[in-house]
Structure formats: structure tokens, C-alpha cells
Design a protein around this motif. Structure first.
Motif, mmCIF file in Angstrom:
data_model
loop_
_atom_site.group_PDB
_atom_site.id
_atom_site.type_symbol
_atom_site.label_atom_id
_atom_site.label_comp_id
_atom_site.label_asym_id
_atom_site.label_seq_id
_atom_site.Cartn_x
_atom_site.Cartn_y
_atom_site.Cartn_z
ATOM 1 N N GLU A 173 40.282 18.165 34.568
ATOM 2 C CA GLU A 173 40.989 17.166 34.870
ATOM 3 C C GLU A 173 40.461 15.967 34.120
ATOM 4 O O GLU A 173 41.334 15.117 33.606
ATOM 5 N N THR A 174 39.211 15.619 33.730
ATOM 6 C CA THR A 174 38.710 14.671 32.744
ATOM 7 C C THR A 174 39.433 14.663 31.487
ATOM 8 O O THR A 174 39.880 13.589 31.072
ATOM 9 N N LEU A 175 39.364 15.945 30.877
ATOM 10 C CA LEU A 175 40.124 16.115 29.686
ATOM 11 C C LEU A 175 41.695 15.712 29.691
ATOM 12 O O LEU A 175 42.092 15.080 28.606
ATOM 13 N N GLU A 176 42.304 16.174 30.744
ATOM 14 C CA GLU A 176 43.722 15.836 30.810
ATOM 15 C C GLU A 176 43.713 14.213 30.954
ATOM 16 O O GLU A 176 44.621 13.771 30.184
ATOM 17 N N ASN A 177 42.996 13.641 31.695
ATOM 18 C CA ASN A 177 43.122 12.068 31.804
ATOM 19 C C ASN A 177 42.677 11.558 30.523
ATOM 20 O O ASN A 177 43.247 10.195 30.183
ATOM 21 N N LEU A 178 41.747 12.141 29.780
ATOM 22 C CA LEU A 178 41.447 11.515 28.430
ATOM 23 C C LEU A 178 42.819 11.664 27.503
ATOM 24 O O LEU A 178 42.929 10.633 26.822
ATOM 25 N N LYS A 179 43.561 12.642 27.384
ATOM 26 C CA LYS A 179 44.569 12.856 26.753
ATOM 27 C C LYS A 179 45.664 11.964 26.996
ATOM 28 O O LYS A 179 46.194 11.525 26.205
ATOM 29 N N ARG A 180 45.677 11.770 28.249
ATOM 30 C CA ARG A 180 46.836 11.056 28.891
ATOM 31 C C ARG A 180 46.518 9.483 28.488
ATOM 32 O O ARG A 180 47.634 8.823 28.203
ATOM 33 N N ALA A 181 45.442 8.999 28.437
ATOM 34 C CA ALA A 181 45.078 7.686 28.129
ATOM 35 C C ALA A 181 45.664 7.408 26.609
ATOM 36 O O ALA A 181 45.744 6.420 26.325
ATOM 37 N N VAL A 182 45.359 8.274 25.700
ATOM 38 C CA VAL A 182 45.827 8.011 24.210
ATOM 39 C C VAL A 182 47.160 8.219 24.227
ATOM 40 O O VAL A 182 47.860 7.331 23.469
ATOM 41 N N VAL A 183 47.956 9.131 24.882
ATOM 42 C CA VAL A 183 49.191 9.270 24.917
ATOM 43 C C VAL A 183 50.210 7.884 25.351
ATOM 44 O O VAL A 183 51.062 7.694 24.970
ATOM 45 N N GLU A 184 49.527 7.336 26.338
ATOM 46 C CA GLU A 184 49.858 6.300 27.017
ATOM 47 C C GLU A 184 49.413 4.950 26.254
ATOM 48 O O GLU A 184 49.562 3.740 26.999
ATOM 49 N N TYR A 185 48.611 4.838 25.293
ATOM 50 C CA TYR A 185 48.024 3.889 24.532
ATOM 51 C C TYR A 185 47.219 3.008 25.300
ATOM 52 O O TYR A 185 47.036 1.816 25.410
ATOM 53 N N ASP A 186 46.371 3.757 26.334
ATOM 54 C CA ASP A 186 45.352 2.943 27.437
ATOM 55 C C ASP A 186 44.068 2.968 26.608
ATOM 56 O O ASP A 186 43.336 3.740 26.830
ATOM 57 N N THR A 187 43.618 1.957 26.018
ATOM 58 C CA THR A 187 42.352 1.931 25.132
ATOM 59 C C THR A 187 41.205 1.910 26.072
ATOM 60 O O THR A 187 40.320 2.723 25.910
ATOM 61 N N GLU A 188 41.495 1.053 27.053
ATOM 62 C CA GLU A 188 40.391 0.870 27.976
ATOM 63 C C GLU A 188 40.114 2.217 28.727
ATOM 64 O O GLU A 188 38.908 2.584 29.141
ATOM 65 N N GLY A 189 41.412 2.868 29.235
ATOM 66 C CA GLY A 189 41.264 4.240 29.850
ATOM 67 C C GLY A 189 40.656 5.317 29.050
ATOM 68 O O GLY A 189 40.021 6.069 29.566
ATOM 69 N N ALA A 190 40.981 5.330 27.842
ATOM 70 C CA ALA A 190 40.419 6.200 26.700
ATOM 71 C C ALA A 190 38.906 6.244 26.810
ATOM 72 O O ALA A 190 38.306 7.008 26.935
ATOM 73 N N VAL A 191 38.396 4.972 26.704
ATOM 74 C CA VAL A 191 36.955 4.657 26.678
ATOM 75 C C VAL A 191 36.237 5.053 27.782
ATOM 76 O O VAL A 191 35.146 5.738 28.019
ATOM 77 N N SER A 192 37.020 4.828 29.140
ATOM 78 C CA SER A 192 36.240 5.279 30.307
ATOM 79 C C SER A 192 36.193 6.821 30.689
ATOM 80 O O SER A 192 35.185 7.320 31.124
#
Length: 220
Positions: free
Chosen positions: A4-23
Motif C-alpha cells: 500500500e505504501t509503495l502504491e501511494n508513493l507511485k500515485r504521489a509522483v503520477v499526480e505531481y504531489d511533491t509533499e505526498g511523495a516525500v511523506s
């Protein structure tokens, strides 16, 4: 949990969510997720965006946004890679930079990001790089490829200067040279003795693969 964490990490990049990617990168470290898998998640995400850009489905701002998110998360994952001693097979090593007098970085950064996603170890020197600095980086990192960009017609001759400097130092045969940027053409690349040129970031990745061979090699 790790998946789940890895999927959320991927989603953050695909959605251009810099703060989310860091988190989510920090979350992956906290959960002791294999850092190689976390890095793979980042590269899969940027490759997805890069492929969309290559097909004309996404635009440059999309690629820039995804690259920013990936680059924000990368130091966290790379630090964990070093801490754990985990290894990732590299396609090859690339030293990249915009030549002396050129301070434009968007195109170069896109190429570096996509090369990283493809599995290359990239040392991005930045912009306004002198010939001597490229030479020093080649001596230090021993790359398979030197990638130089020049957006301006007035800075394009610096690419020739770098190649000539490598020849004078007996280093030209030790590294493949690929060039790009708005001021560069196939004819110009051939005239200065470069090994390859491509006008697009996705195309530059394909060129890099051809220069090192599809199998690549481990050298980190």
C-alpha cells in the motif's frame, strides 16, 4: 502494508504531489520497506508519465511536475539505500550537464529524470559547466555516457570544446558522448564527433540504451 505504501508513493509522483511523495518515502523508511522496491516504485511512476509524454497524451508541465515529486523523494530513499547497503543493478553511469554559458535546465533535468527511471546512475552537474569540470567529473565517476545540453546557438560550440578537450587528454574513447538541446541538430552532433543526438527526452533515453547496449552493466 508495504504494498500500500509503495502504491501511494507511485500515485504521489503520477499526480505531481511533491509533499505526498516525500511523506510516503518517509513512511516507506519507517516501515522498513526494501529501499530498492521503493526506488523501483518511483521509477515506475516517472516512466509511466514519461511514456504518456512520449505518446503526446501528457504535456511538459506534467513531466516537470512528476520529476519534481520524484526528485523530492529520491534523497530519502537513496539515504536508506546507503544505510542498508542495498544494491540496485544499473544500466550504466551518466554524467550530465548544460555547457558553459547555458543556464537552462528544464530539458536536461527531464532527460536525467527519465534516465534515472530507466535504471541509469546519473550524476547531474547542473548548468553552466566548463569543459574542465566535465573532464573532472568523468575522471571521478568513470561514466559510460557524457550527456551535454545546449539550448542557445551561442553556447552550442561549447559541446565541441568539451569533446576536443577529451581528445587532448586521451579520454575520448573512454566515454560515449550524447548531445541535445534546442540549438543542436543531427548534422551539428555529427560535425563535432558526438556519438548520438535526439531532440526529445524520451528519445534520449532510447539513445542512451543503445550506446551502452540493452543489457547494461552493474557499475555503482
Amino acid at each position: 502494508m508495504a504494498l500500500e505504501t509503495l502504491e501511494n508513493l507511485k500515485r504521489a509522483v503520477v499526480e505531481y504531489d511533491t509533499e505526498g511523495a516525500v511523506s510516503w518515502a518517509r513512511k516507506a523508511v519507517e516501515e522498513k520497506v526494501d529501499p530498492v522496491k521503493a526506488l523501483d516504485a518511483l521509477t515506475e511512476a516517472i516512466r509511466q508519465v514519461g511514456d504518456g509524454f512520449g505518446r503526446g497524451e501528457l504535456w511538459l508541465p506534467d513531466l516537470v511536475g512528476a520529476a519534481d515529486a520524484m526528485q523530492a523523494a529520491m534523497p530519502i530513499i537513496e539515504e536508506e539505500l546507503q544505510r542498508t547497503g542495498a544494491k540496485r543493478e544499473a544500466m550504466g553511469i551518466v554524467v550530465a550537464g548544460a555547457v558553459f554559458g547555458d543556464i537552462h535546465s528544464i530539458g536536461k533535468t527531464m532527460v536525467c529524470t527519465l534516465l534515472t527511471a530507466e535504471g541509469f546512475k546519473v550524476h547531474d552537474l547542473g548548468v553552466n559547466i566548463k569543459a574542465e569540470e566535465f573532464v573532472a567529473a568523468i575522471e571521478k565517476y568513470k561514466p559510460d555516457i557524457l550527456a551535454m545540453s545546449a539550448l542557445l546557438t551561442m553556447t552550442a560550440p561549447e559541446q565541441r570544446k568539451v569533446i576536443d578537450t577529451l581528445k587532448k587528454k586521451g579520454m575520448r574513447e573512454k566515454v560515449k558522448v550524447m548531445v541535445g538541446g534546442g540549438a543542436i541538430t543531427t548534422a551539428f552532433a555529427e560535425s563535432i564527433g558526438a556519438d548520438g543526438y535526439d531532440p526529445t527526452a524520451p528519445g534520449a533515453v532510447g539513445l542512451a540504451r543503445r550506446l551502452v547496449g540493452k543489457q547494461g552493466r552493474t557499475k555503482c
